[in-house]
Design an enzyme around this catalytic site. Structure first.
Site, short mmCIF file in Angstrom:
data_model
loop_
_atom_site.label_atom_id
_atom_site.label_comp_id
_atom_site.label_asym_id
_atom_site.label_seq_id
_atom_site.Cartn_x
_atom_site.Cartn_y
_atom_site.Cartn_z
N SER A 383 0.88 -1.15 0.00
CA SER A 383 0.00 0.00 0.00
C SER A 383 0.93 1.21 0.00
CB SER A 383 -0.86 -0.01 1.25
OG SER A 383 -1.50 1.24 1.37
N ARG A 384 0.90 1.98 -1.09
CA ARG A 384 1.91 3.03 -1.23
C ARG A 384 1.59 4.28 -0.44
NH1 ARG A 384 1.28 1.39 -6.60
NH2 ARG A 384 2.66 -0.37 -6.97
N VAL A 385 0.34 4.52 -0.13
CA VAL A 385 0.03 5.77 0.58
C VAL A 385 -0.65 5.55 1.92
CG1 VAL A 385 -0.14 7.13 -1.53
CG2 VAL A 385 -2.19 6.05 -0.61
#
Ligand SMILES: Nc1ncnc2c1ncn2[C@@H]1O[C@H](COP(=O)(O)OP(=O)(O)OP(=O)(O)O)[C@@H](O)[C@H]1O
Ligand SMILES: [Mg+2]
Length: 526
Positions: A383-385
């Site tokens: 999950s990048r953010v």
């Protein structure tokens, strides 16, 4: 004898009078004719000024009205998809432009209902008395009216919330082969929004009507239909409806993001609402769009998909948003689902959607059959953010969990055949096996973050190291029951403080130790 004198003046006056009473409002509706129809597609002659995506009104020879959507604007004809009774329209029927883009009814009245891709109820519970409408295609807001994702959208699933946290306004892809638990993650996430002031939209694309009915029953049973709207275009529906359904879902969601609870536009004083949209699944939408495009005779590209398939998905997913405070701070979180073939994430549609989203939850068949459910491959799920949206209490205990588990998997594969392992390797394998086991979770059993945090804390502190692997899930369940019943201050403090303090740690240790004394290991386990 009465002579009426005809003068130049009187003629002028009479003409002026007539001109004044003339109704000069001009209706600019073009009328065209259907020149060919088939497979839900109509080719139309005579609509020179139709817009892309415009709503077209077809009138059949027996007076029935059927709507369509303009798609191909060519020099001498327009290609359109029919949305509705496809068989009613024949060659030479009339078509009118409407000057409007395709719109659907939206609003809070839809909660608890099942609608089709045009927003019409299909659950046999009578009409929905909506007052508002929104276009199905809507240009996503630009950067200025957005703000970074910062509030959690908790799924209640331990493995997801700890290692792949999702924030409100994020786009997180759920990807995996058939029957790996993709839908289950979406449904569990909806069930977990019960007291979260979140509107959920589940879009079923190309599924069996019986499957959708099952999902409806499940959500109803768990009290989740109160805040959920199901948009359904089943496998039996025409391709254009399956193509439209996710956009319809987004449009319904946008109503809540852009309006406050009073139905008036959201702004700094009138907060917008929060929406979770699940598109299940976009592979089927892509197939429907390919079918539609081929019948419209658009040139096929890679895997015979039309060249703008990437644009179709990016347009849809850009509509996920976290609005700035000035615009009411509403959010639309999107969980698109993609089905892969034999785990191939490198195929055209999967790579497209992976690159459009802010991360992916990758589900794997072999893990699923080994009993690791949810079958999340932690190595390639990210999950990048969402990290900035995770609660502090979770971040403190789960910070390195994903990497630790990935390292454990590697070590496990590496030492499979080795017999004499040193103590620290044994210790790492031991811990990894228990942490992996700890993340197993059945369906419909969402855990709030303070319970999740305690569960992982227990593992991190080594309290599970001497618990047999097959007892770990039972240990977790009974521990949480025990703390809820007799040490609930731990949960209350974690919940209100939101992070681990020395005091809370001491309370937790005390509770876990008290529980361990009374925990009965399974007889068969060593
Ligand atoms: N965490 C879980 N624990 C136990 N069973 C599960 C879990 N998650 C999913 N299942 C079961 O696995 C089966 C497949 O789940 P699901 O329908 O969610 O998968 P899917 O990937 O959406 O499948 P499809 O490709 O058919 O859409 C279902 O019977 C479901 O009940
Ligand atoms: Mg499914």
């Amino acid at each position: 004898m009465l002579v009426t004198e005809i003068t130049a003046q009187s003629i002028d006056d009479a003409l002026r009078k007539q001109l004044d009473s003339l109704d000069t409002s001009v209706e600019s509706r073009e009328v065209g004719t259907v020149i060919q129809v088939g497979d839900g597609i109509a080719r139309i002659d005579g609509l020179k000024d139709a817009m892309a995506g415009e709503l077209l009104e077809f009138t059949s020879s027996n007076g029935q009205t059927v709507y369509g959507m303009a798609q191909n604007l060519e020099e001498d004809e327009v290609g359109a998809v029919l949305l509705g009774d496809v068989t009613a329209i024949k060659e030479n029927d009339q078509v009118k432009t409407t000057g409007r883009l395709v719109e659907i009814p939206v609003g809070p009245e839809m909660c608890g209902r099942v609608v089709n891709a045009l927003g019409m109820p299909i659950d046999g519970k009578g009409p929905i008395h909506t007052v508002a409408t929104r276009p199905v295609e809507f240009k996503a807001p630009g950067v200025i009216s957005r703000q970074p994702v910062h509030e959690p959208m908790q799924t209640g699933i331990l493995a997801v919330d700890s290692m792949i946290p999702i924030g409100r306004g994020q786009r997180e892809l759920i990807i995996g082969d058939r029957q790996t638990g993709k839908t289950a993650i979406g449904i569990d996430a909806i069930i977990n929004q019960k007291n979260e002031d979140m509107i959920c939209i589940y879009v079923a694309i190309g599924q069996k009507a019986s499957t959708v009915a099952g999902i409806y029953e499940t959500l109803l049973k768990h009290g989740a239909m109160d805040y959920t709207i199901i948009v359904s275009a089943t496998a039996a529906d025409a391709a254009p409806l399956q193509f439209l359904a996710p956009m319809t879902g987004a449009a319904i969601g946008e109503y809540f993001v852009y309006n406050g609870k009073d139905g008036k536009p959201a702004n700094a004083q009138n907060p917008g609402q929060h929406v979770l949209a699940i598109y299940d699944d976009l592979s089927k939408q892509a197939v429907a769009y390919r079918q539609m495009s081929l019948t419209l005779r658009r040139p096929p590209g890679r895997e015979a998909y039309p060249g703008d398939i990437f644009y179709l998905h990016s347009r849809l997913l850009e509509r996920a948003v976290k609005m700035s405070d000035e615009y009411g701070a509403g959010s639309l979180t999107a969980l698109p689902i993609i089905e892969t073939q034999a785990g191939d994430v490198g195929a055209y549609i999967p790579t497209n959607v992976i690159s459009i989203t802010d991360g992916q939850i990758f589900l794997q068949t072999d893990l699923f059959f080994q009993g690791q459910r949810p079958a999340i491959n932690v190595g390639i799920s990210v999950s990048r953010v969402g990290g900035s949206a995770q609660t502090k209490a979770m971040k403190q205990v789960a910070g390195t969990l994903r990497l630790d588990l990935a390292a454990y998997r590697e070590l496990q594969a590496f030492t499979q055949f080795g017999s004499d392992l040193d103590k620290s390797t044994m210790q790492q394998l031991n811990r990894g096996a228990r942490m992996t086991e700890l993340l197993k979770q059945g369906r419909y059993t969402p855990m709030p973050f303070w319970e999740q945090a305690l569960a992982i804390y227990t593992g991190n502190q080594g309290y599970l190291d001497d618990v047999a692997v097959e007892d770990v899930v039972r240990f977790r369940t009974e521990l949480l029951d025990f703390v809820r019943a007799s040490h609930k201050k731990v949960f209350e403090d974690l919940r209100s403080v939101g992070k681990w303090t020395d005091e809370i740690k001491a309370e937790a240790n005390e509770a876990i130790e008290a529980f361990k004394k009374q925990f009965a290991p399974t007889a068969s386990a060593e």
